[in-house]
Design a protein around this motif. Structure first.
Motif, PDB file in Angstrom:
ATOM      1  N   MET A   1      35.069  27.387  36.982  1.00 19.69           N
ATOM      2  CA  MET A   1      34.663  28.399  37.164  1.00 19.69           C
ATOM      3  C   MET A   1      34.217  29.156  35.652  1.00 19.69           C
ATOM      4  SD  MET A   1      35.836  31.881  39.326  1.00 19.69           S
ATOM      5  CE  MET A   1      35.276  31.192  40.780  1.00 19.69           C
ATOM      6  N   SER A   2      33.154  29.689  35.447  1.00 18.04           N
ATOM      7  CA  SER A   2      32.739  30.589  34.423  1.00 18.04           C
ATOM      8  C   SER A   2      33.667  31.726  34.091  1.00 18.04           C
ATOM      9  CB  SER A   2      31.310  30.839  34.095  1.00 18.04           C
ATOM     10  OG  SER A   2      31.210  31.831  35.230  1.00 18.04           O
ATOM     11  N   ASP A   3      33.561  32.424  33.067  1.00 17.99           N
ATOM     12  CA  ASP A   3      34.460  33.619  32.785  1.00 17.99           C
ATOM     13  C   ASP A   3      34.429  34.531  33.895  1.00 17.99           C
ATOM     14  OD1 ASP A   3      35.060  32.672  30.287  1.00 17.99           O
ATOM     15  OD2 ASP A   3      33.322  33.670  29.184  1.00 17.99           O
ATOM     16  N   ARG A   4      35.392  35.099  34.219  1.00 19.72           N
ATOM     17  CA  ARG A   4      35.438  36.078  34.981  1.00 19.72           C
ATOM     18  C   ARG A   4      35.681  37.469  34.429  1.00 19.72           C
ATOM     19  NH1 ARG A   4      39.848  34.979  39.898  1.00 19.72           N
ATOM     20  NH2 ARG A   4      38.782  33.079  40.630  1.00 19.72           N
ATOM     21  N   PHE A   5      35.181  38.400  34.926  1.00 16.93           N
ATOM     22  CA  PHE A   5      35.253  39.879  34.205  1.00 16.93           C
ATOM     23  C   PHE A   5      36.567  40.392  34.741  1.00 16.93           C
ATOM     24  CE2 PHE A   5      34.425  44.530  34.244  1.00 16.93           C
ATOM     25  CZ  PHE A   5      33.835  44.778  32.907  1.00 16.93           C
ATOM     26  N   VAL A   6      37.350  40.660  33.758  1.00 13.71           N
ATOM     27  CA  VAL A   6      38.746  41.589  34.352  1.00 13.71           C
ATOM     28  C   VAL A   6      38.801  43.023  34.095  1.00 13.71           C
ATOM     29  CG1 VAL A   6      41.048  41.390  33.808  1.00 13.71           C
ATOM     30  CG2 VAL A   6      39.698  39.238  33.711  1.00 13.71           C
ATOM     31  N   TYR A   7      39.007  43.645  34.860  1.00 12.50           N
ATOM     32  CA  TYR A   7      39.077  45.135  34.665  1.00 12.50           C
ATOM     33  C   TYR A   7      40.693  45.782  35.218  1.00 12.50           C
ATOM     34  CZ  TYR A   7      37.843  50.112  35.520  1.00 12.50           C
ATOM     35  OH  TYR A   7      37.613  51.391  35.417  1.00 12.50           O
ATOM     36  N   LEU A  87      36.631  39.714  38.639  1.00 11.00           N
ATOM     37  CA  LEU A  87      35.043  39.678  39.357  1.00 11.00           C
ATOM     38  C   LEU A  87      34.426  38.733  38.861  1.00 11.00           C
ATOM     39  CD1 LEU A  87      35.518  42.902  38.388  1.00 11.00           C
ATOM     40  CD2 LEU A  87      33.566  43.251  39.504  1.00 11.00           C
ATOM     41  N   TRP A  88      33.450  37.836  39.636  1.00 15.16           N
ATOM     42  CA  TRP A  88      32.674  37.138  39.318  1.00 15.16           C
ATOM     43  C   TRP A  88      31.365  37.011  40.288  1.00 15.16           C
ATOM     44  CZ3 TRP A  88      37.192  36.058  41.592  1.00 15.16           C
ATOM     45  CH2 TRP A  88      37.285  35.532  42.933  1.00 15.16           C
ATOM     46  N   VAL A  89      30.408  36.449  39.822  1.00 14.19           N
ATOM     47  CA  VAL A  89      29.158  36.399  40.757  1.00 14.19           C
ATOM     48  C   VAL A  89      29.259  35.174  41.503  1.00 14.19           C
ATOM     49  CG1 VAL A  89      26.695  36.353  40.578  1.00 14.19           C
ATOM     50  CG2 VAL A  89      27.889  37.872  39.047  1.00 14.19           C
ATOM     51  N   GLU A  90      29.084  35.134  42.697  1.00 17.87           N
ATOM     52  CA  GLU A  90      29.369  33.960  43.632  1.00 17.87           C
ATOM     53  C   GLU A  90      27.821  33.648  44.035  1.00 17.87           C
ATOM     54  OE1 GLU A  90      31.175  34.444  47.664  1.00 17.87           O
ATOM     55  OE2 GLU A  90      32.814  33.811  46.520  1.00 17.87           O
ATOM     56  N   VAL A  99      28.745  39.624  44.547  1.00 18.35           N
ATOM     57  CA  VAL A  99      29.984  39.635  43.545  1.00 18.35           C
ATOM     58  C   VAL A  99      31.443  39.601  44.403  1.00 18.35           C
ATOM     59  CG1 VAL A  99      31.242  41.170  42.035  1.00 18.35           C
ATOM     60  CG2 VAL A  99      28.952  41.372  42.079  1.00 18.35           C
ATOM     61  N   ALA A 100      32.324  38.748  43.871  1.00 14.35           N
ATOM     62  CA  ALA A 100      33.342  38.326  44.564  1.00 14.35           C
ATOM     63  C   ALA A 100      34.553  38.868  43.559  1.00 14.35           C
ATOM     64  CB  ALA A 100      33.578  36.923  44.714  1.00 14.35           C
ATOM     65  N   TYR A 101      35.728  39.330  44.106  1.00 11.50           N
ATOM     66  CA  TYR A 101      36.831  40.035  43.469  1.00 11.50           C
ATOM     67  C   TYR A 101      38.201  39.655  43.998  1.00 11.50           C
ATOM     68  CZ  TYR A 101      33.217  43.667  44.319  1.00 11.50           C
ATOM     69  OH  TYR A 101      32.062  44.346  44.567  1.00 11.50           O
ATOM     70  N   GLU A 102      39.022  39.592  43.315  1.00 11.76           N
ATOM     71  CA  GLU A 102      40.467  39.230  43.601  1.00 11.76           C
ATOM     72  C   GLU A 102      41.269  40.336  42.841  1.00 11.76           C
ATOM     73  OE1 GLU A 102      40.852  34.533  43.998  1.00 11.76           O
ATOM     74  OE2 GLU A 102      41.492  35.497  42.252  1.00 11.76           O
ATOM     75  N   LEU A 103      42.126  41.351  43.493  1.00  9.74           N
ATOM     76  CA  LEU A 103      42.945  42.396  43.202  1.00  9.74           C
ATOM     77  C   LEU A 103      44.321  41.602  43.049  1.00  9.74           C
ATOM     78  CD1 LEU A 103      42.520  45.881  44.140  1.00  9.74           C
ATOM     79  CD2 LEU A 103      44.739  45.056  44.096  1.00  9.74           C
ATOM     80  N   ALA A 142      29.037  33.405  36.590  1.00 10.12           N
ATOM     81  CA  ALA A 142      28.871  32.637  37.766  1.00 10.12           C
ATOM     82  C   ALA A 142      29.367  31.088  37.645  1.00 10.12           C
ATOM     83  CB  ALA A 142      27.273  32.463  38.422  1.00 10.12           C
ATOM     84  N   PRO A 143      30.039  30.623  38.671  1.00 12.56           N
ATOM     85  CA  PRO A 143      30.395  29.354  38.660  1.00 12.56           C
ATOM     86  C   PRO A 143      29.246  28.346  38.308  1.00 12.56           C
ATOM     87  CG  PRO A 143      30.620  29.981  40.868  1.00 12.56           C
ATOM     88  CD  PRO A 143      30.193  31.138  39.997  1.00 12.56           C
TER      89      PRO A 143
END
Length: 148
Positions: A1-7, A87-90, A99-103, A142-143
């Motif tokens: 998977m490519s970079d995830r955006f982390v918030y 977050l990442w773009v699925e 957009v997919a997320y994991e919290l 995006a992956p």
């Protein structure tokens, strides 16, 4: 998977429900804050400001895996407790993207979600296509090979 955006999202006392957990409806607000940071701040830093001109939600899907407490033990006098949202773009289509997320509550995965977003022309009140610049920006999250 490519970079995830982390918030890192600050929890508010008003996010709590009667049981002392973050209310299920507030998860959408937390996801929204992360998504806005990705598209508006991240997009602008990339040179793409057009998402701020209009993007609407077509669909949300949320899985609640465990309750999230306000956790005063994690708060300090200077800062309220936070959760980490990745977050990442699925998927990217011609006129929508997912957009997919994991919290995460600490290191524990507490929720997963997806949002289908549609670029929108607010003046004409119609959906619009994703621009090449927007697509290039979204592809950074995006992956490989997972984008239509």
């Amino acid at each position: 998977m490519s970079d995830r955006f982390v918030y890192h999202c600050t929890l508010r006392w008003s996010d709590l429900d009667a049981y002392g957990h973050i209310n299920n409806s507030r998860f959408l607000t937390l996801y929204e804050e992360a998504r806005v940071a990705l598209m508006f701040a991240g997009g602008r830093a990339w040179g793409v400001g057009s998402f701020a001109d209009g993007v609407v939600i077509r669909r949300h899907e949320v899985d609640y895996l465990r309750p999230v407490d306000y956790a005063l033990g994690r708060a300090t006098a200077e800062a309220a407790p936070t959760v980490r949202i990745e977050l990442w773009v699925e998927e990217i289509r011609a006129s929508r993207f997912t957009v997919a997320y994991e919290l995460y509550d600490g290191e524990v995965l507490a929720s997963r979600a997806r949002s289908v977003l549609v670029p929108f022309d607010l003046t004409r009140q119609v959906p619009r296509r994703i621009t090449p610049e927007e697509r290039d920006f979204l592809l950074t999250y995006a992956p490989q090979g997972g984008v239509a």
